[in-house]
Design a protein around this motif. Sequence first.
Motif, PDB file in Angstrom:
ATOM      1  N   ARG A 157       0.839  -1.177   0.000  1.00 33.12           N
ATOM      2  CA  ARG A 157       0.000   0.000   0.000  1.00 33.12           C
ATOM      3  C   ARG A 157       0.875   1.228   0.000  1.00 33.12           C
ATOM      4  O   ARG A 157       2.037   1.192   0.369  1.00 33.12           O
ATOM      5  CB  ARG A 157      -0.914  -0.003   1.238  1.00 33.12           C
ATOM      6  CG  ARG A 157      -1.709  -1.271   1.368  1.00 33.12           C
ATOM      7  CD  ARG A 157      -2.608  -1.220   2.578  1.00 33.12           C
ATOM      8  NE  ARG A 157      -3.649  -0.233   2.363  1.00 33.12           N
ATOM      9  CZ  ARG A 157      -4.765  -0.205   3.080  1.00 33.12           C
ATOM     10  NH1 ARG A 157      -4.961  -1.069   4.024  1.00 33.12           N
ATOM     11  NH2 ARG A 157      -5.678   0.724   2.849  1.00 33.12           N
ATOM     12  N   GLN A 158       0.285   2.332  -0.429  1.00 30.26           N
ATOM     13  CA  GLN A 158       1.016   3.576  -0.414  1.00 30.26           C
ATOM     14  C   GLN A 158       1.279   4.003   1.015  1.00 30.26           C
ATOM     15  O   GLN A 158       0.523   3.684   1.928  1.00 30.26           O
ATOM     16  CB  GLN A 158       0.216   4.659  -1.148  1.00 30.26           C
ATOM     17  CG  GLN A 158       0.044   4.393  -2.625  1.00 30.26           C
ATOM     18  CD  GLN A 158      -0.717   5.509  -3.305  1.00 30.26           C
ATOM     19  OE1 GLN A 158      -1.192   6.437  -2.672  1.00 30.26           O
ATOM     20  NE2 GLN A 158      -0.819   5.403  -4.622  1.00 30.26           N
ATOM     21  N   HIS A 172      -4.594   3.963   7.893  1.00 32.62           N
ATOM     22  CA  HIS A 172      -3.154   3.854   7.626  1.00 32.62           C
ATOM     23  C   HIS A 172      -2.446   2.958   8.629  1.00 32.62           C
ATOM     24  O   HIS A 172      -1.219   2.980   8.717  1.00 32.62           O
ATOM     25  CB  HIS A 172      -2.512   5.248   7.648  1.00 32.62           C
ATOM     26  CG  HIS A 172      -3.028   6.157   6.584  1.00 32.62           C
ATOM     27  ND1 HIS A 172      -2.676   6.037   5.253  1.00 32.62           N
ATOM     28  CD2 HIS A 172      -3.913   7.183   6.640  1.00 32.62           C
ATOM     29  CE1 HIS A 172      -3.307   6.967   4.548  1.00 32.62           C
ATOM     30  NE2 HIS A 172      -4.062   7.662   5.365  1.00 32.62           N
ATOM     31  N   GLU A 181      -8.824   0.813   1.756  1.00 32.42           N
ATOM     32  CA  GLU A 181      -7.841   1.445   0.877  1.00 32.42           C
ATOM     33  C   GLU A 181      -8.346   2.793   0.380  1.00 32.42           C
ATOM     34  O   GLU A 181      -7.596   3.778   0.333  1.00 32.42           O
ATOM     35  CB  GLU A 181      -7.554   0.517  -0.304  1.00 32.42           C
ATOM     36  CG  GLU A 181      -6.491   1.044  -1.256  1.00 32.42           C
ATOM     37  CD  GLU A 181      -6.248   0.081  -2.400  1.00 32.42           C
ATOM     38  OE1 GLU A 181      -5.076  -0.193  -2.700  1.00 32.42           O
ATOM     39  OE2 GLU A 181      -7.244  -0.410  -2.992  1.00 32.42           O
ATOM     40  N   ASP A 214      -6.722   6.506   0.956  1.00 29.63           N
ATOM     41  CA  ASP A 214      -6.360   7.376  -0.173  1.00 29.63           C
ATOM     42  C   ASP A 214      -7.151   8.681  -0.174  1.00 29.63           C
ATOM     43  O   ASP A 214      -7.134   9.422  -1.164  1.00 29.63           O
ATOM     44  CB  ASP A 214      -6.601   6.640  -1.501  1.00 29.63           C
ATOM     45  CG  ASP A 214      -5.613   5.516  -1.733  1.00 29.63           C
ATOM     46  OD1 ASP A 214      -4.552   5.505  -1.077  1.00 29.63           O
ATOM     47  OD2 ASP A 214      -5.897   4.630  -2.566  1.00 29.63           O
ATOM     48  N   ARG A 227     -10.268   9.097  -0.409  1.00 31.05           N
ATOM     49  CA  ARG A 227     -11.397   9.031  -1.337  1.00 31.05           C
ATOM     50  C   ARG A 227     -12.640   8.641  -0.544  1.00 31.05           C
ATOM     51  O   ARG A 227     -13.219   7.582  -0.737  1.00 31.05           O
ATOM     52  CB  ARG A 227     -11.094   8.042  -2.462  1.00 31.05           C
ATOM     53  CG  ARG A 227      -9.933   8.474  -3.355  1.00 31.05           C
ATOM     54  CD  ARG A 227      -9.512   7.386  -4.314  1.00 31.05           C
ATOM     55  NE  ARG A 227     -10.611   6.953  -5.181  1.00 31.05           N
ATOM     56  CZ  ARG A 227     -10.528   5.911  -6.008  1.00 31.05           C
ATOM     57  NH1 ARG A 227      -9.390   5.217  -6.080  1.00 31.05           N
ATOM     58  NH2 ARG A 227     -11.566   5.569  -6.756  1.00 31.05           N
TER      59      ARG A 227
END
Length: 227
Positions: A25-26, A65, A162, A166, A168
């Motif tokens: 994941r970022q 996160h 996720e 992000d 979103r």
Amino acid sequence: MHDKPLLKSVGELLRRPHGSSHRTRQAGPEGFALDVSKVAGFTSGTLGPEDEAALADEVAQLLPHHWDLPTKSVEALTPLVDHLGGQQELMAWLDRHPGRPRLTARIYVLLGHLDQYSEDPEVLAAVRHARAQDPYPVRLRGYLTPETNDETLGGLAYRIEELLGDNREQDAIALALATADWLRSAAQNAESPGSDVREMGELMGHMHHDISEAAPRPDPAARQELG
């Protein structure tokens, strides 16, 4: 939030047990950390209402996160969770704070149930039956695994989390609501549904209502500008 989804055991809400949840994941937001002074004030009972609301918002920002933040940042949650009595109590505390904390809590309760039902053969049979009629429902296209197995619901949970991570939020809300609605429909249309499937359908109805209730309302002024 309805008591039943909160009080029902949903396992470790901050641990995605399925393989789809362990993809790279970022990185989380740079420099993000909980305010340890607020945590200390809260656990000692000296934190005021405004600071408690700010702390709840920080926790809600951190949760998506928890896979990619430094260990020190995640460990800052430990005294807070211990003080409240566990992860379910953490969600109940967040739910008492309107806005992002309440929405995040309700989404995470949904994720916990998705993970739990991922290993329920009766639920998976109902999901397979639903997909035999419509393999890729419009609102879930691009999110469902090709095969219906113990990764299917966990994969949806991962994708919702996720999207939150992000930033979103609207997409996460839309996918969460679509997932709850789809599973409620799958339970209603199941062939000879057992108690687990009937319970799942009822819970998904509660979850759809709770997340819808917590979701931010569109700004009427913004709609007029777009028009």
